[in-house]
Design a protein around this motif. Structure first.
Motif, PDB file in Angstrom:
ATOM      1  N   UNK A 371       0.872  -1.180   0.000  1.00 44.07           N
ATOM      2  CA  UNK A 371       0.000   0.000   0.000  1.00 44.07           C
ATOM      3  C   UNK A 371       0.902   1.221   0.000  1.00 44.07           C
ATOM      4  N   UNK A 372       0.874   1.974  -1.106  1.00 47.03           N
ATOM      5  CA  UNK A 372       1.755   3.133  -1.253  1.00 47.03           C
ATOM      6  C   UNK A 372       0.934   4.326  -1.726  1.00 47.03           C
ATOM      7  N   UNK A 385       8.216   2.143  -9.651  1.00 45.55           N
ATOM      8  CA  UNK A 385       7.776   3.508  -9.370  1.00 45.55           C
ATOM      9  C   UNK A 385       8.791   4.242  -8.511  1.00 45.55           C
ATOM     10  N   UNK A 386       9.403   3.519  -7.583  1.00 48.32           N
ATOM     11  CA  UNK A 386      10.400   4.122  -6.706  1.00 48.32           C
ATOM     12  C   UNK A 386      11.781   4.121  -7.342  1.00 48.32           C
ATOM     13  N   UNK A 389      13.927   0.765  -5.527  1.00 50.24           N
ATOM     14  CA  UNK A 389      13.750   0.913  -4.086  1.00 50.24           C
ATOM     15  C   UNK A 389      14.762   0.047  -3.342  1.00 50.24           C
ATOM     16  N   UNK A 390      15.286   0.580  -2.233  1.00 46.85           N
ATOM     17  CA  UNK A 390      16.330  -0.135  -1.487  1.00 46.85           C
ATOM     18  C   UNK A 390      15.765  -0.972  -0.338  1.00 46.85           C
ATOM     19  N   UNK A 391      14.470  -1.223  -0.351  1.00 40.79           N
ATOM     20  CA  UNK A 391      13.874  -1.999   0.749  1.00 40.79           C
ATOM     21  C   UNK A 391      13.549  -3.428   0.316  1.00 40.79           C
ATOM     22  N   UNK A 392      14.189  -3.916  -0.739  1.00 47.18           N
ATOM     23  CA  UNK A 392      13.878  -5.248  -1.242  1.00 47.18           C
ATOM     24  C   UNK A 392      14.159  -6.327  -0.210  1.00 47.18           C
ATOM     25  N   UNK A 393      15.279  -6.243   0.514  1.00 47.04           N
ATOM     26  CA  UNK A 393      15.612  -7.262   1.515  1.00 47.04           C
ATOM     27  C   UNK A 393      14.584  -7.279   2.646  1.00 47.04           C
ATOM     28  N   UNK A 412       1.135  -4.541   2.689  1.00 46.60           N
ATOM     29  CA  UNK A 412       2.296  -4.054   3.433  1.00 46.60           C
ATOM     30  C   UNK A 412       2.450  -2.563   3.164  1.00 46.60           C
ATOM     31  N   UNK A 413       2.358  -1.768   4.225  1.00 47.51           N
ATOM     32  CA  UNK A 413       2.412  -0.309   4.071  1.00 47.51           C
ATOM     33  C   UNK A 413       3.836   0.137   3.760  1.00 47.51           C
ATOM     34  N   UNK A 414       3.961   0.941   2.717  1.00 41.29           N
ATOM     35  CA  UNK A 414       5.240   1.535   2.334  1.00 41.29           C
ATOM     36  C   UNK A 414       5.069   3.051   2.267  1.00 41.29           C
ATOM     37  N   UNK A 415       5.915   3.760   2.987  1.00 35.45           N
ATOM     38  CA  UNK A 415       5.820   5.233   3.017  1.00 35.45           C
ATOM     39  C   UNK A 415       6.298   5.835   1.703  1.00 35.45           C
TER      40      UNK A 415
END
Length: 415
Positions: A371-372, A385-386, A389-393, A412-415
């Motif tokens: 959820x973005x 889109x990002x 993004x560096x949050x893959x791990x 999963x909430x993503x800011x």
């Protein structure tokens, strides 16, 4: 993770992967890293038979309800179920203890020996007094064994004789029933059910009256009604225990599609000697059996976590038949097969089949829902889109712990 809202099916799938909730906080121990591995445990409610300790607790409560007999607390009594009164279940601190309460394990019971003169035990004596007593008193000559009394026999032989007498009596009753069959006697050979033990010895007008009330409570689980579900619906409930119009205990339960999950219990300390932790668990198992009559697939009672490396937490394994959740294959294994492995190592793969794998293991990270900015999208679209993004791990770790199925349903909430 923090759950803002969750369906009962999502939570059912999560606890079947080792997750638990405390309020809206949902967590999963890393079993191979924690010092005290916590195995999800479930009891087969329909096949449950109370142990001797369980029956003792039920009789104790029934005596109190019918006659008002409040048992005296003993340090070594009811060990099987007592811990549930403070850790039934996660995230709840036990109530503060009375600072004047004595730990009976530190008190030695000094009883007079058979040779002690109890009438004069309070009077101080000197070695000289003792010497005078021993010289002044001369024992009378013995008469030997009384020939009119039966010979002493070993307790083992007496038990064997009583057992043989009972077997002979049963055989005689079986022969007589075959000649004059009686329908009433056929049911007497069946073991009593849990429900019968709960209501056993209770008169129509007991001295105390125990009632139960259920209310929905604050929880991330969405309340839900289903055509094939129980009449009370699914969700989180406060099960209140009212004694003569006074609330004495509250159990928090999650009613899910396949089980009743016990969250925790708290109770009034004035009634601690009734072992309300054990009693409430037995009532919750009976409640699960009641719901199963309305919803056939709801047949398990989840007790939270079983910690074999902590002796005080092993009591949950005595609500049998029960299973433990394998931390690697996420399959259920009977606890009898698990205990030998856990005796060797606190952490163990419980499923003996090395080929058995995780049926819901993460296979496609891109399909994980996020959820973005108030928009639901798969992770693959979010990553584009990002722009890398560096949050893959982090997302990959989350998805592997909740499993592919839940990762494609939960946002999963993503800011």
């Amino acid at each position: 993770m923090w759950s803002h809202t969750m369906t009962v099916q999502d939570y059912q799938d999560l606890i079947d992967r080792g997750w638990r909730r405390s309020g809206k906080y949902v967590y999963k121990p890393l079993m191979n890293k924690t010092c005290c591995p916590q195995y999800t445990i479930r009891c087969h409610a329909l096949n449950f038979h109370p142990s001797k300790t369980h029956k003792k607790t039920l009789k104790k409560v029934n005596r109190f309800l019918s006659k008002g007999e409040m048992p005296v607390e003993k340090h070594d009594e009811g060990r099987e179920g007592e811990p549930m009164e403070s850790v039934h279940e996660e995230g709840v601190q036990p109530p503060p203890q009375d600072p004047l309460k004595i730990d009976h394990s530190d008190v030695q019971d000094i009883s007079p020996s058979p040779d002690t003169d109890t009438a004069n035990s309070a009077a101080p004596t000197t070695p000289r007094d003792d010497a005078e007593k021993t010289t002044a008193v001369t024992p009378k000559p013995g008469k030997g064994a009384d020939p009119n009394r039966p010979l002493c026999r070993k307790a083992k032989d007496l038990r064997k004789e009583r057992r043989l007498q009972k077997e002979q009596q049963k055989q005689q009753e079986a022969v007589s029933s075959s000649v004059n069959p009686s329908p009433a006697k056929s049911s007497s050979n069946q073991p009593k059910s849990l429900e019968e033990f709960i209501t056993e010895s209770l008169p129509n007008d007991p001295l105390h009256r125990l009632e139960f009330k259920r209310f929905l409570c604050d929880s991330p689980l969405e309340a839900e009604m289903a055509p094939d579900g129980p009449d009370v619906g699914y969700g989180s409930f406060h099960q209140q225990y009212w004694l003569d119009g006074r609330i004495v205990a509250v159990g928090v339960l999650d009613i899910l599609p396949f089980c009743v999950s016990s969250v925790y219990l708290y109770y009034h300390p004035d009634f601690s000697s009734l072992s309300l932790g054990t009693y409430s668990a037995l009532r919750e198992i009976a409640f699960t059996r009641q719901l199963q009559q309305q919803s056939p697939k709801l047949s398990f009672y989840y007790l939270g976590f079983y910690v074999h490396s902590c002796p005080k937490m092993r009591y949950k394994g005595q609500y049998r038949p029960s299973d433990l959740l394998c931390p690697e294959s996420y399959t259920w294994v009977p606890i009898e097969r698990c205990i030998p492995r856990l005796d060797i190592s606190a952490y163990s793969r419980l499923n003996e089949n090395a080929r058995a794998g995780d049926a819901h293991a993460l296979k496609k990270l891109g399909r994980v829902l996020v959820l973005h900015r108030r928009t639901v999208m798969p992770y693959a679209a979010y990553a584009r889109k990002r722009k890398g993004s560096n949050d893959e791990k982090e997302v990959e770790q989350y998805a592997s712990l909740v499993g592919q199925t839940c990762a494609e349903r939960i946002l999963l909430y993503r800011a």
